[in-house]
Design an enzyme around this catalytic site. Sequence first.
Site, PDB file in Angstrom:
ATOM      1  N   GLY A   5     -11.965   3.769  -4.990  1.00 16.93           N
ATOM      2  CA  GLY A   5     -12.064   5.163  -5.442  1.00 16.93           C
ATOM      3  C   GLY A   5     -13.426   5.479  -6.034  1.00 16.93           C
ATOM      4  O   GLY A   5     -13.967   6.577  -5.837  1.00 16.93           O
ATOM      5  N   ARG A  64     -13.709 -10.148  -5.602  1.00 25.54           N
ATOM      6  CA  ARG A  64     -14.179  -9.378  -6.769  1.00 25.54           C
ATOM      7  C   ARG A  64     -14.674 -10.296  -7.880  1.00 25.54           C
ATOM      8  O   ARG A  64     -15.573  -9.915  -8.646  1.00 25.54           O
ATOM      9  CB  ARG A  64     -13.066  -8.486  -7.303  1.00 25.54           C
ATOM     10  CG  ARG A  64     -12.881  -7.254  -6.446  1.00 25.54           C
ATOM     11  CD  ARG A  64     -11.989  -6.248  -7.089  1.00 25.54           C
ATOM     12  NE  ARG A  64     -12.097  -4.985  -6.375  1.00 25.54           N
ATOM     13  CZ  ARG A  64     -11.226  -4.007  -6.453  1.00 25.54           C
ATOM     14  NH1 ARG A  64     -10.171  -4.118  -7.223  1.00 25.54           N
ATOM     15  NH2 ARG A  64     -11.413  -2.890  -5.776  1.00 25.54           N
ATOM     16  N   LYS A  70      -5.987   9.830   5.229  1.00 21.15           N
ATOM     17  CA  LYS A  70      -5.891  11.250   4.901  1.00 21.15           C
ATOM     18  C   LYS A  70      -7.246  11.928   4.809  1.00 21.15           C
ATOM     19  O   LYS A  70      -8.136  11.453   4.098  1.00 21.15           O
ATOM     20  CB  LYS A  70      -5.200  11.404   3.543  1.00 21.15           C
ATOM     21  CG  LYS A  70      -3.749  11.031   3.580  1.00 21.15           C
ATOM     22  CD  LYS A  70      -3.134  11.317   2.245  1.00 21.15           C
ATOM     23  CE  LYS A  70      -1.647  11.032   2.267  1.00 21.15           C
ATOM     24  NZ  LYS A  70      -1.120  10.892   0.920  1.00 21.15           N
TER      25      LYS A  70
HETATM   26  P1  AMP Z   1      -7.503   4.677   3.761  1.00 20.27           P
HETATM   27  O1  AMP Z   1      -6.822   3.990   2.616  1.00 20.27           O
HETATM   28  O2  AMP Z   1      -7.657   6.142   3.580  1.00 20.27           O
HETATM   29  O3  AMP Z   1      -8.766   3.983   4.188  1.00 20.27           O
HETATM   30  O4  AMP Z   1      -6.483   4.564   4.983  1.00 20.27           O
HETATM   31  C1  AMP Z   1      -6.114   3.359   5.562  1.00 20.27           C
HETATM   32  C2  AMP Z   1      -4.875   3.588   6.365  1.00 20.27           C
HETATM   33  O5  AMP Z   1      -5.121   4.520   7.401  1.00 20.27           O
HETATM   34  C3  AMP Z   1      -4.369   2.333   7.040  1.00 20.27           C
HETATM   35  O6  AMP Z   1      -3.175   1.929   6.423  1.00 20.27           O
HETATM   36  C4  AMP Z   1      -4.143   2.770   8.476  1.00 20.27           C
HETATM   37  O7  AMP Z   1      -2.913   2.343   8.986  1.00 20.27           O
HETATM   38  C5  AMP Z   1      -4.166   4.273   8.386  1.00 20.27           C
HETATM   39  N1  AMP Z   1      -4.508   4.856   9.697  1.00 20.27           N
HETATM   40  C6  AMP Z   1      -5.657   4.730  10.392  1.00 20.27           C
HETATM   41  N2  AMP Z   1      -5.559   5.338  11.591  1.00 20.27           N
HETATM   42  C7  AMP Z   1      -4.311   5.868  11.657  1.00 20.27           C
HETATM   43  C8  AMP Z   1      -3.604   6.618  12.642  1.00 20.27           C
HETATM   44  N3  AMP Z   1      -4.177   6.937  13.822  1.00 20.27           N
HETATM   45  N4  AMP Z   1      -2.332   7.003  12.368  1.00 20.27           N
HETATM   46  C9  AMP Z   1      -1.766   6.671  11.192  1.00 20.27           C
HETATM   47  N5  AMP Z   1      -2.380   5.955  10.234  1.00 20.27           N
HETATM   48  C10 AMP Z   1      -3.624   5.560  10.456  1.00 20.27           C
END
Ligand code: AMP
Length: 412
Positions: free
Chosen positions: A390, A49, A211
Amino acid sequence: MRPIDSSIIALDMEKLQTVTDVDLREKRVLVRVDFNVPLDGGKVANCSRIVAALPTISYLLGQSAKVILMSHLGRPNGKKNLNYSLKPVAQELSRLLNRPVLFLDDCIGPSVASTVDELDDGSVVLLENLRFYGEEEANDSAFSAKLASYGDAYVNDAFGAAHRAHASTVGVPRLLPIKVAGFLMQKELEFLGNRTANPERPFAVLLGGAKVSDKIGVIDALLDRCDKMLIGGAMAYTLLFANGESVGNSPVQKDRSEAAAAAIAKAKRKGVEFLLPVDHLCSNFVDVASKKIGKTQIMDGPIADGWQGVDIGPKTIGRFGKAIADAKTILWNGPVGIFEIPGCAEGTLAIAKFIGDSKAISIVGGGDSIDALDRSGRSKDITFISTGGGASLEFLEGKELPGAAALSTKNG
Ligand code: AMP
């Protein structure tokens, strides 16, 4: 080629004034940067960054401006907490710029005012963490006025903070006659805005991560712009569940199932190819905190009870690879598996390689995706790597970014 709904373009970036549109020579220039970097043992653990802000800082130094940098770091909750001090960042910046950077141990107050008054042309100062004051996040007008008094002009290069209406992103520019975007801000808005609103086609979007609730707005907005939407990661299970498929013990946000079904229906209506995983690496036990998994096996189609998907399977990797290879613009955000557990990173690393191999315009954001590119040595092959978390998602969703909206446009 499908027509584009022009109403989704929240901000016309061509019209935003930037540092090269105004005279900043020898002026006191207050620059909001995003130096919210990870620290480890009092040192900067990842300087990307800081590196991303160097073009703007170097340009201003070339104009013999007095550069006064301000940023937040972490969440000190409005109190002075030296664990969140920007002092290590000043040291790292000085190393990167190869010139002294004066660090001030406060961001407002008489010592800041007198130091700024005596600055030589072409010098750089970094103020202490803005969030040591609750007034920063409250967008307090007196706090904004104090900060604004240190500058003749304002530059915002903190794309990662542009979705927040805080004193340093909205209050300060309101009080200064010159308020323009830095090069990083300009680039982020250009790639996440114009390049995805008017993409070279086919335009493939790949979203992963934890999520569906975090990204359903982005899915919905990008279905208006893209030709193919590929979904992996935990969020895919809510979509598969909404599609009536068995997902075993995979994480599902049941309260988002209706929104997920609506996204699938929208894709159909718009003629967007919607690719969900068709096979999965599954495990009968997962503990992300300790990075442990139990037995694993590939499941083709439905996932059996007692098992959960932890990564996309080989067939899905192949299908996603083909969709990426055919695309002329690719946007990727989020891992397609539990990337932090070694045996579950294969899908995400394969995606990094596919995008690295592609000749398309590639735009990548999100910590894990960027990590995957670094780990597979493909970062250099990407057209644009976004620094905003974000902020990127909100902008892609079509929301106005208050920090960008506070800047002057070319016509006024
Ligand atoms: P995000 O911050 O929304 O990009 O999410 C990232 C997180 O999604 C990481 O910590 C991953 O471990 C989680 N993730 C990705 N695929 C899976 C899965 N199949 N089951 C549980 N967590 C997951």
